[in-house]
Design a protein around this motif. Sequence first.
Motif, mmCIF file in Angstrom:
data_model
loop_
_atom_site.group_PDB
_atom_site.id
_atom_site.type_symbol
_atom_site.label_atom_id
_atom_site.label_comp_id
_atom_site.label_asym_id
_atom_site.label_seq_id
_atom_site.Cartn_x
_atom_site.Cartn_y
_atom_site.Cartn_z
ATOM 1 N N TYR A 183 13.978 -6.868 -11.850
ATOM 2 C CA TYR A 183 12.704 -6.194 -11.641
ATOM 3 C C TYR A 183 12.271 -6.283 -10.183
ATOM 4 O O TYR A 183 12.402 -7.338 -9.544
ATOM 5 C CB TYR A 183 11.611 -6.825 -12.503
ATOM 6 N N ALA A 184 11.732 -5.179 -9.677
ATOM 7 C CA ALA A 184 11.038 -5.218 -8.401
ATOM 8 C C ALA A 184 9.670 -5.854 -8.609
ATOM 9 O O ALA A 184 9.176 -5.953 -9.737
ATOM 10 C CB ALA A 184 10.891 -3.803 -7.839
ATOM 11 N N GLU A 185 9.074 -6.273 -7.533
ATOM 12 C CA GLU A 185 7.773 -6.908 -7.574
ATOM 13 C C GLU A 185 6.760 -6.022 -8.308
ATOM 14 O O GLU A 185 6.850 -4.799 -8.272
ATOM 15 C CB GLU A 185 7.300 -7.202 -6.152
ATOM 16 N N ASP A 186 5.771 -6.644 -8.925
ATOM 17 C CA ASP A 186 4.887 -5.910 -9.829
ATOM 18 C C ASP A 186 4.144 -4.768 -9.134
ATOM 19 O O ASP A 186 3.888 -3.736 -9.756
ATOM 20 C CB ASP A 186 3.881 -6.864 -10.477
ATOM 21 N N TYR A 187 3.810 -4.917 -7.852
ATOM 22 C CA TYR A 187 3.071 -3.836 -7.205
ATOM 23 C C TYR A 187 3.906 -2.572 -7.062
ATOM 24 O O TYR A 187 3.356 -1.481 -6.897
ATOM 25 C CB TYR A 187 2.512 -4.281 -5.843
ATOM 26 N N HIS A 188 5.236 -2.700 -7.148
ATOM 27 C CA HIS A 188 6.105 -1.518 -7.110
ATOM 28 C C HIS A 188 6.127 -0.770 -8.444
ATOM 29 O O HIS A 188 6.450 0.418 -8.479
ATOM 30 C CB HIS A 188 7.552 -1.925 -6.782
ATOM 31 N N GLN A 189 5.830 -1.447 -9.534
ATOM 32 C CA GLN A 189 5.923 -0.843 -10.858
ATOM 33 C C GLN A 189 4.868 0.259 -11.020
ATOM 34 O O GLN A 189 3.689 0.025 -10.785
ATOM 35 C CB GLN A 189 5.757 -1.898 -11.957
ATOM 36 N N GLN A 190 5.327 1.468 -11.390
ATOM 37 C CA GLN A 190 4.438 2.620 -11.563
ATOM 38 C C GLN A 190 3.526 2.796 -10.332
ATOM 39 O O GLN A 190 2.336 3.098 -10.438
ATOM 40 C CB GLN A 190 3.594 2.485 -12.839
ATOM 41 N N TYR A 191 4.108 2.623 -9.164
ATOM 42 C CA TYR A 191 3.356 2.597 -7.917
ATOM 43 C C TYR A 191 2.526 3.855 -7.694
ATOM 44 O O TYR A 191 1.364 3.783 -7.291
ATOM 45 C CB TYR A 191 4.322 2.384 -6.742
ATOM 46 N N LEU A 192 3.114 5.031 -7.944
ATOM 47 C CA LEU A 192 2.391 6.266 -7.654
ATOM 48 C C LEU A 192 1.321 6.589 -8.692
ATOM 49 O O LEU A 192 0.532 7.515 -8.493
ATOM 50 C CB LEU A 192 3.363 7.435 -7.503
ATOM 51 N N HIS A 193 1.277 5.842 -9.770
ATOM 52 C CA HIS A 193 0.129 5.905 -10.679
ATOM 53 C C HIS A 193 -1.000 5.057 -10.112
ATOM 54 O O HIS A 193 -2.173 5.459 -10.160
ATOM 55 C CB HIS A 193 0.528 5.398 -12.067
ATOM 56 N N LYS A 194 -0.657 3.905 -9.565
ATOM 57 C CA LYS A 194 -1.654 3.010 -8.990
ATOM 58 C C LYS A 194 -2.166 3.539 -7.648
ATOM 59 O O LYS A 194 -3.331 3.340 -7.299
ATOM 60 C CB LYS A 194 -1.043 1.617 -8.792
ATOM 61 N N VAL A 195 -1.286 4.202 -6.903
ATOM 62 C CA VAL A 195 -1.626 4.756 -5.587
ATOM 63 C C VAL A 195 -1.218 6.223 -5.595
ATOM 64 O O VAL A 195 -0.147 6.591 -5.099
ATOM 65 C CB VAL A 195 -0.905 3.990 -4.460
ATOM 66 N N PRO A 196 -2.026 7.101 -6.171
ATOM 67 C CA PRO A 196 -1.625 8.502 -6.366
ATOM 68 C C PRO A 196 -1.215 9.227 -5.087
ATOM 69 O O PRO A 196 -0.382 10.129 -5.117
ATOM 70 C CB PRO A 196 -2.865 9.149 -6.990
ATOM 71 N N GLY A 197 -1.771 8.833 -3.965
ATOM 72 C CA GLY A 197 -1.417 9.489 -2.706
ATOM 73 C C GLY A 197 -0.362 8.743 -1.922
ATOM 74 O O GLY A 197 -0.178 9.003 -0.723
ATOM 75 N N GLY A 198 0.351 7.844 -2.589
ATOM 76 C CA GLY A 198 1.346 7.026 -1.908
ATOM 77 C C GLY A 198 2.579 7.804 -1.490
ATOM 78 O O GLY A 198 2.784 8.954 -1.873
#
Length: 214
Positions: A183-198
Amino acid sequence: MRFLRLKMGRSMTMPCADNAIKGTESTIKVNSKHAVNGNPTVGPFDPRYHLMIFGLGCFWGAERKFWKKKGVFSTQVGYSGGFTKNPTYEQVCSGGTGHAEVVRVVYDPEVVGLNELLQIFWEAHDPTQGMRQGNDFGTQYRSALYYTREDQKVLAEKSLSVYQELILKRITTEIKEAGPFYYAEDYHQQYLHKVPGGYCGLKGTGVSCPKVEL
């Protein structure tokens, strides 16, 4: 919070097992529920689901491509195809682990066929670029398909052959049996849902991929 892609020295050459970064027994912990659909992200998964691992460049945008598909139960981003046990993002970005950034897709074969997931894979990135995707360069951005079942291998190889006939440059995608998925670090998981403009650097070739059958 926004996280910037690391701009580190990127290696374009794969390490070997002897000179890869040494691993650790410390595993990365992630949220057990998918941030988009609430389904489990940590196995074991119901045996009716199949698992396939896709590497198509930066895993932020790649994961979003798959979680949107009907029949996909869960997605997780991580590292696979290398030598280092339980690598960190910084280690993978250094090029010293041999891992690719990947998306593990847990899907219901009664709802979505692997051929449909392969269409997403081929069309979402440029599989001819070797150790890079656009401005993202390094061994972790290589194109890869890691299968967990023999029928997945057969279909992946067939789809590569079909797609190769449609594009001019040689496809560099590696196809091999899946090894460990970290697993990648948790902040990477579903990143573009958490940061839509990422950041999302995915760009395809513009060539459509037909469905293939076994």
